[in-house]
Design a protein around this motif. Structure first.
Motif, short mmCIF file in Angstrom:
data_model
loop_
_atom_site.label_atom_id
_atom_site.label_comp_id
_atom_site.label_asym_id
_atom_site.label_seq_id
_atom_site.Cartn_x
_atom_site.Cartn_y
_atom_site.Cartn_z
N PHE A 37 29.26 32.43 18.70
CA PHE A 37 28.96 31.46 19.74
C PHE A 37 27.92 32.08 20.67
O PHE A 37 27.71 33.29 20.66
CB PHE A 37 30.22 31.11 20.56
N PHE A 47 28.68 26.59 19.89
CA PHE A 47 28.87 27.10 18.53
C PHE A 47 27.53 27.42 17.89
O PHE A 47 26.57 26.65 18.02
CB PHE A 47 29.61 26.04 17.71
N VAL A 103 34.88 25.06 14.30
CA VAL A 103 33.66 24.92 15.09
C VAL A 103 33.97 25.05 16.58
O VAL A 103 33.19 25.65 17.34
CB VAL A 103 32.99 23.57 14.80
#
Length: 121
Positions: A37, A47, A103
């Motif tokens: 990230f 992300f 995610v």
């Protein structure tokens, strides 16, 4: 003690390649989803890429960044190419126990301290 330690950041020029590394320790990560990230100044964490235990991956910067892992070394990598100033951010490595891909940041249980990447034009 679980640790994720990122390395490879710094001040770099636009264009070219840079590889970030994340060394994991303290537990077995080979079955985990590993992710990257980033958080740019004044923005929320977002992300970048994730890779599952069997090598499937997702990324949000298509064609420029590549995530990979070496389970024998408990290490995950982020190869960054064609960098732009918009890639300037603190990059974080994270681990999410279990199979599959995640995610959302909320799905990750372990986080590194981050490595800062500054891209100059």
């Amino acid at each position: 003690q679980v640790q994720l330690i990122e390395s490879g950041g710094g001040l770099v020029q636009a264009g070219g390649s840079l590889r970030l590394s994340c060394a994991a320790s303290g537990r077995a990560f080979s079955s985990d989803c590993m992710g990257w990230f980033r958080q740019a100044p004044g923005k929320e964490r977002e992300f970048v890429a994730a890779i599952s235990s069997n090598g499937n991956y997702l990324d949000s910067v298509k064609g420029r960044f590549t995530i990979s892992r070496d389970n024998a070394k408990n290490t995950v990598y982020l190869q960054m190419t064609r960098r732009t100033p918009e890639d300037t951010a603190v990059y974080y490595c994270a681990a999410s126990p279990g199979f599959g891909l995640r995610v959302g940041a909320a799905g990750y249980s372990y986080w590194g301290q981050g490595t800062r990447v500054t891209v100059s034009s």
